[in-house]
Motif scaffolding. Structure first.
Motif, PDB file in Angstrom:
ATOM      1  N   VAL A 277       0.856  -1.187   0.000  1.00 55.46           N
ATOM      2  CA  VAL A 277       0.000   0.000   0.000  1.00 55.46           C
ATOM      3  C   VAL A 277       0.891   1.236   0.000  1.00 55.46           C
ATOM      4  N   LYS A 278       0.605   2.153  -0.873  1.00 53.00           N
ATOM      5  CA  LYS A 278       1.270   3.456  -0.758  1.00 53.00           C
ATOM      6  C   LYS A 278       0.393   4.300   0.149  1.00 53.00           C
ATOM      7  N   ALA A 279       0.987   5.129   0.994  1.00 56.53           N
ATOM      8  CA  ALA A 279       0.214   5.874   1.995  1.00 56.53           C
ATOM      9  C   ALA A 279      -0.701   6.929   1.362  1.00 56.53           C
ATOM     10  N   TYR A 280      -0.543   7.156   0.062  1.00 57.24           N
ATOM     11  CA  TYR A 280      -1.459   8.006  -0.714  1.00 57.24           C
ATOM     12  C   TYR A 280      -1.635   7.266  -2.031  1.00 57.24           C
ATOM     13  N   LEU A 281      -2.148   7.898  -3.058  1.00 55.17           N
ATOM     14  CA  LEU A 281      -2.312   7.198  -4.332  1.00 55.17           C
ATOM     15  C   LEU A 281      -1.497   7.861  -5.420  1.00 55.17           C
ATOM     16  N   THR A 282      -1.024   7.036  -6.343  1.00 60.75           N
ATOM     17  CA  THR A 282      -0.504   7.602  -7.590  1.00 60.75           C
ATOM     18  C   THR A 282      -1.043   6.770  -8.736  1.00 60.75           C
ATOM     19  N   ARG A 283      -1.090   7.404  -9.865  1.00 60.50           N
ATOM     20  CA  ARG A 283      -1.549   6.709 -11.065  1.00 60.50           C
ATOM     21  C   ARG A 283      -0.758   7.221 -12.263  1.00 60.50           C
ATOM     22  N   VAL A 284      -0.298   6.290 -13.102  1.00 57.82           N
ATOM     23  CA  VAL A 284       0.358   6.668 -14.359  1.00 57.82           C
ATOM     24  C   VAL A 284      -0.642   6.399 -15.468  1.00 57.82           C
ATOM     25  N   GLY A 285      -0.831   7.362 -16.328  1.00 57.31           N
ATOM     26  CA  GLY A 285      -1.739   7.145 -17.451  1.00 57.31           C
ATOM     27  C   GLY A 285      -3.149   7.612 -17.140  1.00 57.31           C
ATOM     28  N   SER A 286      -4.050   7.200 -18.001  1.00 53.18           N
ATOM     29  CA  SER A 286      -5.402   7.753 -17.976  1.00 53.18           C
ATOM     30  C   SER A 286      -6.327   6.984 -17.034  1.00 53.18           C
ATOM     31  N   GLY A 287      -7.616   7.354 -17.025  1.00 53.71           N
ATOM     32  CA  GLY A 287      -8.609   6.664 -16.191  1.00 53.71           C
ATOM     33  C   GLY A 287      -8.980   7.494 -14.982  1.00 53.71           C
ATOM     34  N   PRO A 288     -10.104   7.136 -14.334  1.00 50.05           N
ATOM     35  CA  PRO A 288     -10.572   7.920 -13.190  1.00 50.05           C
ATOM     36  C   PRO A 288      -9.674   7.765 -11.962  1.00 50.05           C
ATOM     37  N   LEU A 289      -9.825   8.682 -11.048  1.00 55.94           N
ATOM     38  CA  LEU A 289      -9.110   8.607  -9.763  1.00 55.94           C
ATOM     39  C   LEU A 289      -9.886   9.521  -8.816  1.00 55.94           C
ATOM     40  N   PRO A 290     -10.933   8.982  -8.142  1.00 56.08           N
ATOM     41  CA  PRO A 290     -11.842   9.852  -7.391  1.00 56.08           C
ATOM     42  C   PRO A 290     -11.170  10.739  -6.349  1.00 56.08           C
ATOM     43  N   THR A 291     -10.063  10.318  -5.777  1.00 62.74           N
ATOM     44  CA  THR A 291      -9.447  11.152  -4.733  1.00 62.74           C
ATOM     45  C   THR A 291      -8.304  12.006  -5.284  1.00 62.74           C
ATOM     46  N   GLU A 292      -8.259  12.174  -6.608  1.00 59.20           N
ATOM     47  CA  GLU A 292      -7.120  12.881  -7.213  1.00 59.20           C
ATOM     48  C   GLU A 292      -7.005  14.321  -6.732  1.00 59.20           C
ATOM     49  N   LEU A 293      -5.761  14.726  -6.532  1.00 58.38           N
ATOM     50  CA  LEU A 293      -5.438  16.116  -6.215  1.00 58.38           C
ATOM     51  C   LEU A 293      -4.828  16.737  -7.464  1.00 58.38           C
ATOM     52  N   GLY A 294      -5.253  17.918  -7.827  1.00 54.65           N
ATOM     53  CA  GLY A 294      -4.703  18.551  -9.024  1.00 54.65           C
ATOM     54  C   GLY A 294      -4.910  17.658 -10.230  1.00 54.65           C
ATOM     55  N   GLY A 295      -3.943  17.676 -11.151  1.00 56.17           N
ATOM     56  CA  GLY A 295      -4.086  16.826 -12.334  1.00 56.17           C
ATOM     57  C   GLY A 295      -2.860  16.939 -13.217  1.00 56.17           C
ATOM     58  N   VAL A 296      -2.676  15.912 -14.046  1.00 55.42           N
ATOM     59  CA  VAL A 296      -1.591  15.928 -15.027  1.00 55.42           C
ATOM     60  C   VAL A 296      -2.243  16.061 -16.401  1.00 55.42           C
TER      61      VAL A 296
END
Ligand code: IMP
Length: 462
Positions: A277-296
């Motif tokens: 588990v990462k203590a927060y979330l990261t995502r590479v690439g597209s798709g939803p991320l309901p808890t996303e902060l900011g954006g790439v």
């Protein structure tokens, strides 16, 4: 005994460091799915190694096995082995004869399909390594396997069937000229492919690398060897349990460890399954991320970095976490999207893989924030959800219901790693205990820095 390491989120949870931590006590480290899309960084004896295919245990003198569930690009395999040898190591890596081979045309097709999809903002944001097209051909019963590289007649037969078919797809479906591809000039040429890949086959034979993975691993286990099964990517990009179609084309969840190695479900389930588990979330690439902060821009759906967009407001916080955690892709160098920890996601992951323990990484990265949020549930159409809905579109509609935690200050993390769990700031312990209690799974290890020494070890699974 087996210990299986599974990413519980979207990949990049720090699986490599946990493998590295526990593999000291293992004899054989096995990858069971994926290919050279799996960037992992391993620090050993003050040196940093960046690998994308070779199992990280190989750096520590363990036998590394690429199981039948993997897709193997022999170019990458031999490049990585040479890099390790140049740096004074002597890696012992075996490859399953049943594993599929990534051919140059698979990479070409990965790129073309992403380009086409991007015209309608539908691209997955793949690593471009040819992973999806190779698994497609595996399922389509037209793939080339490692065992085929060892037999010239079979290799030629397979190539003569598949290469013209791929050429026709490029020409007739996509309307492109397969001979005008600068990066891969011979990608569809049967003779050139035969020559190159037959040579890999000879090399695999010369170096005695080919194995019948299931039998090899079962024998090792029966002889009392300790096996570590190293998943790549993570649960939410699992082709079955992830947010389809923004997924990789294999099963990082624990079920993949059985089909991808030839060890029975009883063997895998009878061992330990550690969720990373990462203590927060990261995502590479597209798709939803309901808890996303900011954006790439380009990856976060519908976000182009416009200062007027409400997302931009939390980008400062996202950047802070991204910089502190060095959240840039190991394989692609792309900035990762960042979000708050998501408990519905973790509940889904824990159920799918049956975690017996957790390793939580990047606790140090969050230091210095006044407050942290954790999504404890979602709200969807006025209803409260405790886990992820099965369709990606519905997941995208979920609004996180946050619980706020007090932040913790910067610490002397090295000292904390040495002194153990009780030395952690109380706020960090409250955060970790919430996660562990909610999932009803004990925490085995906590990462508080980049190298394996920066780990609080609560439990040793072997
Ligand atoms: P592919 O595996 O290259 O086909 O990419 C499919 C999706 O999985 C994309 O969103 C990638 O960014 C993601 N992905 C693949 N490998 C990794 C990884 O090791 N870490 C994080 N994301 C990954």
């Amino acid at each position: 005994m087996t210990v299986t390491i599974v990413g519980s989120q979207l990949g990049d949870e720090g699986k490599g460091r946990v493998v590295d931590l526990y593999s000291d006590e293992a004899d054989v480290v096995v990858r069971y799915q994926g290919g050279d899309n799996a960037g992992h960084t391993v620090c050993h004896d003050g040196e940093e190694y960046k690998l994308s295919l070779v199992p990280s245990g190989a750096i520590r003198g363990k036998v590394g096995v690429l199981g039948n569930g993997c897709v193997i690009n022999p170019r990458t395999l031999f490049d990585e082995l040479e890099m390790l040898r140049d740096r004074g190591l002597d890696p012992d890596v075996r490859v399953a004869q049943r594993a599929h081979v990534i051919m140059p045309f698979h990479r070409v097709l990965d790129g073309i399909e992403e380009d086409v999809k991007s015209e309608d903002d539908q691209e997955v944001g793949t690593t471009g390594r040819g992973i999806g097209p190779t698994y497609e051909d595996k399922a389509g019963r037209r793939g080339v396997r490692i065992g085929d590289l060892l037999d010239p007649d079979v290799l030629r037969e397979r190539l003569e069937y598949i290469a013209p078919q791929k050429r026709a797809v490029v020409e007739e479906v996509y309307g492109l000229d397969p001979d005008a591809l600068e990066e891969y000039p011979d990608a569809f040429d049967v003779d050139a492919l035969f020559e190159e890949f037959r040579e890999y086959g000879r090399r695999i034979e010369r170096e005695d690398m080919a194995v019948n993975a299931g039998a090899y691993l079962s024998d090792a286990r029966e002889a009392g060897k300790r096996l570590m099964l190293e998943g790549a990517q993570g649960t939410i990009i699992d082709i079955d349990h992830g947010n389809y179609p923004f997924v990789t084309s294999s099963n990082p969840t624990a079920g993949g460890a059985t089909v991808g190695t030839g060890l029975s479900p009883g063997v895998i389930g009878g061992g330990e399954v550690i969720g990373i588990v990462k203590a927060y979330l990261t995502r590479v690439g597209s798709g939803p991320l309901p808890t996303e902060l900011g954006g790439v821009p380009g990856d976060t759906p519908g976000y182009d970095g416009d200062p007027e967009n409400p997302r931009t407001e939390s980008e400062e916080l996202a950047t802070e976490i991204r910089e502190a955690g060095d959240e840039y892709g190991t394989v692609t160098g792309r900035p990762r999207r960042v979000g708050w920890l998501d408990m519905p996601m973790l509940r889904h992951a824990a159920r799918a893989s049956g975690f017996t323990g957790l390793a939580v990484n990047h606790v140090d990265t969050l230091a210095g924030l006044d407050e942290l949020e954790v999504a404890k549930a979602y709200e969807l159409d006025g209803e409260r959800l405790e886990t992820m809905p099965p369709t990606t579109e519905r997941w995208a509609d979920c609004e996180p219901v946050f619980r706020t935690f007090d932040g913790w200050k910067e610490q002397d993390w090295e000292a904390i790693a040495e002194d153990g769990y009780d030395a952690l700031p109380a706020e960090a312990r409250a955060y970790l205990e919430y996660v562990s209690d909610d999932l009803d799974i004990p925490i085995y290890a906590i990462g508080v820095g980049p190298s394996r020494e920066d780990t609080i070890v609560c439990e040793r699974p072997y």
